[in-house]
Design an enzyme around this catalytic site. Structure first.
Site, PDB file in Angstrom:
ATOM      1  N   GLY A  63      73.438 -33.291  90.387  1.00 17.63           N
ATOM      2  CA  GLY A  63      73.194 -33.622  91.523  1.00 17.63           C
ATOM      3  C   GLY A  63      74.503 -34.906  92.373  1.00 17.63           C
ATOM      4  O   GLY A  63      73.564 -34.748  93.228  1.00 17.63           O
ATOM      5  N   ARG A  90      76.166 -39.300  85.704  1.00 18.92           N
ATOM      6  CA  ARG A  90      76.992 -40.328  86.700  1.00 18.92           C
ATOM      7  C   ARG A  90      75.721 -41.256  86.844  1.00 18.92           C
ATOM      8  O   ARG A  90      74.826 -40.818  87.113  1.00 18.92           O
ATOM      9  CB  ARG A  90      77.730 -40.174  87.819  1.00 18.92           C
ATOM     10  CG  ARG A  90      79.508 -38.835  87.539  1.00 18.92           C
ATOM     11  CD  ARG A  90      80.366 -39.346  88.669  1.00 18.92           C
ATOM     12  NE  ARG A  90      80.349 -37.521  89.855  1.00 18.92           N
ATOM     13  CZ  ARG A  90      80.281 -37.447  91.082  1.00 18.92           C
ATOM     14  NH1 ARG A  90      80.320 -38.615  91.259  1.00 18.92           N
ATOM     15  NH2 ARG A  90      79.881 -37.230  91.647  1.00 18.92           N
ATOM     16  N   ILE A 107      74.577 -31.659  80.304  1.00 18.24           N
ATOM     17  CA  ILE A 107      73.882 -30.162  80.129  1.00 18.24           C
ATOM     18  C   ILE A 107      74.201 -30.084  79.006  1.00 18.24           C
ATOM     19  O   ILE A 107      74.202 -28.695  78.702  1.00 18.24           O
ATOM     20  CB  ILE A 107      74.336 -29.596  81.273  1.00 18.24           C
ATOM     21  CG1 ILE A 107      75.607 -29.376  82.138  1.00 18.24           C
ATOM     22  CG2 ILE A 107      73.828 -29.280  82.502  1.00 18.24           C
ATOM     23  CD1 ILE A 107      76.522 -28.326  81.748  1.00 18.24           C
ATOM     24  N   TYR A 195      87.600 -21.397  86.468  1.00 20.73           N
ATOM     25  CA  TYR A 195      86.540 -22.005  86.830  1.00 20.73           C
ATOM     26  C   TYR A 195      85.721 -19.947  88.321  1.00 20.73           C
ATOM     27  O   TYR A 195      84.322 -19.994  87.309  1.00 20.73           O
ATOM     28  CB  TYR A 195      86.970 -22.099  89.089  1.00 20.73           C
ATOM     29  CG  TYR A 195      85.995 -22.625  89.509  1.00 20.73           C
ATOM     30  CD1 TYR A 195      84.417 -23.562  89.570  1.00 20.73           C
ATOM     31  CD2 TYR A 195      85.670 -22.453  90.944  1.00 20.73           C
ATOM     32  CE1 TYR A 195      83.344 -23.773  89.940  1.00 20.73           C
ATOM     33  CE2 TYR A 195      84.912 -22.394  92.041  1.00 20.73           C
ATOM     34  CZ  TYR A 195      83.852 -23.314  91.467  1.00 20.73           C
ATOM     35  OH  TYR A 195      82.752 -23.378  92.549  1.00 20.73           O
ATOM     36  N   LYS A 199      82.036 -18.609  86.601  1.00 21.46           N
ATOM     37  CA  LYS A 199      81.010 -18.090  87.824  1.00 21.46           C
ATOM     38  C   LYS A 199      81.054 -16.535  87.217  1.00 21.46           C
ATOM     39  O   LYS A 199      79.525 -16.197  87.447  1.00 21.46           O
ATOM     40  CB  LYS A 199      81.956 -18.754  89.008  1.00 21.46           C
ATOM     41  CG  LYS A 199      81.834 -20.054  88.889  1.00 21.46           C
ATOM     42  CD  LYS A 199      80.082 -20.437  89.179  1.00 21.46           C
ATOM     43  CE  LYS A 199      80.529 -22.195  89.499  1.00 21.46           C
ATOM     44  NZ  LYS A 199      78.694 -22.393  89.675  1.00 21.46           N
TER      45      LYS A 199
HETATM   46  N1  LIG Z   1      81.496 -27.912  97.000  1.00 22.32           N
HETATM   47  C1  LIG Z   1      81.514 -26.644  97.401  1.00 22.32           C
HETATM   48  O1  LIG Z   1      82.701 -26.359  98.278  1.00 22.32           O
HETATM   49  C2  LIG Z   1      80.924 -25.066  96.631  1.00 22.32           C
HETATM   50  C3  LIG Z   1      81.389 -23.715  96.961  1.00 22.32           C
HETATM   51  C4  LIG Z   1      80.985 -23.047  95.936  1.00 22.32           C
HETATM   52  C5  LIG Z   1      80.167 -23.126  94.830  1.00 22.32           C
HETATM   53  N2  LIG Z   1      79.839 -24.159  94.432  1.00 22.32           N
HETATM   54  C6  LIG Z   1      79.283 -25.234  93.373  1.00 22.32           C
HETATM   55  O2  LIG Z   1      78.553 -25.763  94.174  1.00 22.32           O
HETATM   56  C7  LIG Z   1      77.761 -26.268  93.140  1.00 22.32           C
HETATM   57  C8  LIG Z   1      77.805 -27.586  92.915  1.00 22.32           C
HETATM   58  O3  LIG Z   1      78.862 -28.094  93.119  1.00 22.32           O
HETATM   59  P1  LIG Z   1      79.746 -28.848  94.052  1.00 22.32           P
HETATM   60  O4  LIG Z   1      80.370 -29.277  95.224  1.00 22.32           O
HETATM   61  O5  LIG Z   1      78.356 -29.872  94.446  1.00 22.32           O
HETATM   62  O6  LIG Z   1      80.238 -30.119  92.844  1.00 22.32           O
HETATM   63  P2  LIG Z   1      80.672 -31.221  92.598  1.00 22.32           P
HETATM   64  O7  LIG Z   1      82.480 -31.449  91.667  1.00 22.32           O
HETATM   65  O8  LIG Z   1      81.059 -31.736  93.824  1.00 22.32           O
HETATM   66  O9  LIG Z   1      79.949 -31.833  91.565  1.00 22.32           O
HETATM   67  C9  LIG Z   1      79.148 -31.505  90.004  1.00 22.32           C
HETATM   68  C10 LIG Z   1      79.069 -32.259  89.314  1.00 22.32           C
HETATM   69  O10 LIG Z   1      78.354 -32.330  88.275  1.00 22.32           O
HETATM   70  C11 LIG Z   1      78.620 -33.423  87.048  1.00 22.32           C
HETATM   71  N3  LIG Z   1      78.354 -32.870  86.028  1.00 22.32           N
HETATM   72  C12 LIG Z   1      80.103 -32.686  85.127  1.00 22.32           C
HETATM   73  N4  LIG Z   1      79.599 -32.305  84.183  1.00 22.32           N
HETATM   74  C13 LIG Z   1      78.483 -32.618  83.653  1.00 22.32           C
HETATM   75  C14 LIG Z   1      77.508 -32.581  82.491  1.00 22.32           C
HETATM   76  N5  LIG Z   1      78.348 -32.312  81.633  1.00 22.32           N
HETATM   77  N6  LIG Z   1      76.241 -32.485  82.421  1.00 22.32           N
HETATM   78  C15 LIG Z   1      75.946 -32.778  83.476  1.00 22.32           C
HETATM   79  N7  LIG Z   1      76.597 -32.610  84.975  1.00 22.32           N
HETATM   80  C16 LIG Z   1      77.418 -32.594  84.963  1.00 22.32           C
HETATM   81  C17 LIG Z   1      79.433 -33.991  87.847  1.00 22.32           C
HETATM   82  O11 LIG Z   1      79.660 -35.568  87.611  1.00 22.32           O
HETATM   83  C18 LIG Z   1      79.229 -34.074  89.095  1.00 22.32           C
HETATM   84  O12 LIG Z   1      78.277 -35.281  89.835  1.00 22.32           O
HETATM   85  C19 LIG Z   1      78.172 -25.930  91.634  1.00 22.32           C
HETATM   86  O13 LIG Z   1      78.101 -25.391  90.169  1.00 22.32           O
HETATM   87  C20 LIG Z   1      79.852 -25.816  92.157  1.00 22.32           C
HETATM   88  O14 LIG Z   1      80.879 -24.546  91.405  1.00 22.32           O
HETATM   89  C21 LIG Z   1      80.548 -25.560  95.267  1.00 22.32           C
HETATM   90  C1  LIG Z   2      84.767 -22.717  96.974  1.00 25.90           C
HETATM   91  C2  LIG Z   2      84.343 -23.323  96.188  1.00 25.90           C
HETATM   92  O1  LIG Z   2      84.011 -22.185  94.621  1.00 25.90           O
HETATM   93  C3  LIG Z   2      84.966 -24.653  96.144  1.00 25.90           C
HETATM   94  N1  LIG Z   2      84.487 -25.842  97.500  1.00 25.90           N
HETATM   95  C4  LIG Z   2      86.226 -25.096  95.205  1.00 25.90           C
HETATM   96  O2  LIG Z   2      87.400 -24.532  96.819  1.00 25.90           O
HETATM   97  O3  LIG Z   2      86.881 -24.927  94.034  1.00 25.90           O
END
Ligand SMILES: NC(=O)c1ccc[n+]([C@@H]2O[C@H](COP(=O)([O-])OP(=O)(O)OC[C@H]3O[C@@H](n4cnc5c(N)ncnc54)[C@H](O)[C@@H]3O)[C@@H](O)[C@H]2O)c1
Ligand SMILES: C[C@@H](O)[C@H](N)C(=O)O
Length: 373
Positions: A63, A90, A107, A195, A199
């Site tokens: 989160g 974190r 996790i 990645y 997914k």
């Molecule tokens: N941000 C985007 O553009 C985007 C786009 C598509 C999908 N997503 C998905 O949405 C979700 C959230 O994305 P985000 O951008 O906030 O990702 P992020 O990389 O900013 O954050 C991911 C979090 O996961 C935590 N993490 C890593 N290892 C861990 C562990 N062992 N246990 C618990 N937590 C752990 C990290 O500390 C980090 O805070 C992800 O699943 C990502 O794939 C994000």
């Molecule tokens: C698209 C999305 O999953 C993420 N922002 C990445 O670029 O990896």
């Protein structure tokens, strides 16, 4: 041979009886130190049952990344501060720590995660932990562990404790052999990043647990998400956030993708709104369990032009990062989200001009528009 035949008959009866998430007879339950095993399911076995009239008790994993804090804020407004627990591995900033419940949750630690779910009577789980596309390529073993093994832990705990589970997927779940313009919900998915592979695995495992065990799994494929108050965690679409910060701070931006690289993008408020909407949608409305969602699609050049309407002196140069460019070139250019719009009424609010105006007003530099005109 008769034993083999009997076993295969039993398996085929089991598969037939549990189609479509009904007639569920077993759920996967793990004991620490013992391989996964299956036990008979019993309604009284679940420590929690979610009544629709109650607020859900929510856990968000991972989160503290780009999206989780905003999601917690939205869910707390809706369900009450203490019903939404943010977690990560974190240390949270003061502002996050004092804004509502926060706990440590890795996790990869199955027992700890299960304890959290049981002790806090969790009913909804938003599984945000992940390594994104570019950082995943830089550390494949860690990405495999977090994105695949971590997901297995979450799935088993969600099935065991009857949770509604949201797992985000991504445009990155598609690859060079997928139709890219537009990319429909159902098509070839052969991504070339760990990645993306993880997914696709999450989508398939979640849907399998839904049909096999009745898990209430819900999944949206997010585009690249753009936010002002949180930093992206190492993805291919990160440039579309960085340009705003650099425009304000230095008036110079070096883009790591080619100017004509078109990718689907979305403002964070739309992304979080969609996430809550799909979680609240009645199960009967969902003809699928994994949906594309879309808002806009642009290239770095188009984004820069829109940003220059606010910061006309912005200078943009291009220094292509080969890894990110190869990833972007394999991803959808436009996302077809007609099924989400039809099934549960998805509708985005932000197109490119509104996104850019909102980003600048959030980052506190709106006055420069006046100078530009
Ligand atoms: N941000 C985007 O553009 C985007 C786009 C598509 C999908 N997503 C998905 O949405 C979700 C959230 O994305 P985000 O951008 O906030 O990702 P992020 O990389 O900013 O954050 C991911 C979090 O996961 C935590 N993490 C890593 N290892 C861990 C562990 N062992 N246990 C618990 N937590 C752990 C990290 O500390 C980090 O805070 C992800 O699943 C990502 O794939 C994000
Ligand atoms: C698209 C999305 O999953 C993420 N922002 C990445 O670029 O990896």
């Amino acid at each position: 041979m008769p034993i083999v035949r009997n076993v295969s008959r039993a398996v085929s009866q089991l598969l037939q009886s549990s189609g479509c998430g009904c007639g569920i007879s077993i759920v996967p339950v793990r004991c620490i130190g013992v391989s996964p095993r299956q036990v008979a399911s019993d309604a009284s076995f679940h420590s929690v049952s979610f009544s629709e009239s109650d607020h859900p008790r929510v856990l968000i994993t991972g989160g503290l990344g780009q999206l989780g804090v905003g999601l917690a804020k939205l869910l707390r407004k809706r369900f009450g501060k203490n019903n939404v627990i943010l977690s990560d591995i974190r240390k949270p900033a003061d502002s996050v720590f004092y804004s509502g419940p926060f706990i440590y949750a890795d996790i990869l630690d199955y027992k700890n995660l299960r304890e959290i779910v049981v002790n806090n009577r969790i009913t909804w789980l938003f599984h945000y932990s992940a390594l994104l596309s570019a950082v995943g390529e830089a550390n494949v073993p860690l990405a495999r562990a977090v994105n695949i093994t971590g997901l297995h832990n979450v799935l088993d705990i969600a099935a065991e404790h009857n949770l509604r589970l949201f797992v985000p997927s991504t445009i990155g779940a598609f690859g060079p052999t997928s139709p890219r313009d537009p990319t429909p919900d159902l098509c070839i998915q052969r991504p070339r990043t760990i990645y993306g592979v993880s997914k696709v695995h999450a989508e398939l495992m979640g849907e399998y647990y839904h049909y096999r065990y009745g898990l209430d799994f819900r999944c949206l494929r997010y585009p690249g998400i753009i936010s002002a108050d949180s930093q992206p965690g190492g993805g291919t679409t990160d440039y579309a956030v960085q340009i705003f910060h650099d425009a304000i701070k230095t008036g110079k931006f070096q883009c790591n993708l080619k100017p004509d690289t078109r990718l689907p993008m979305m403002y964070i408020d739309d992304c979080l709104k969609a996430t809550l909407e799909v979680m609240e949608a009645p199960a009967e409305a969902l003809s699928m369990r994994t949906y594309n969602i879309s808002a806009m699609s642009f290239t770095p050049e188009e984004l820069a032009q829109e940003v220059q309407k606010h910061v006309p002196e912005l200078q943009v140069t291009y220094n292509v990062d080969k890894v990110r460019q190869a990833i972007a070139d394999s991803w959808p250019m436009n996302f077809d989200d007609r099924n989400a719009r039809r099934d549960w009424g998805w509708k985005h609010e932000y197109d490119l001009p509104e996104l850019v105006t909102t980003m600048f007003s959030f980052l506190g530099s709106d006055s420069r528009i006046a100078q530009a005109n």
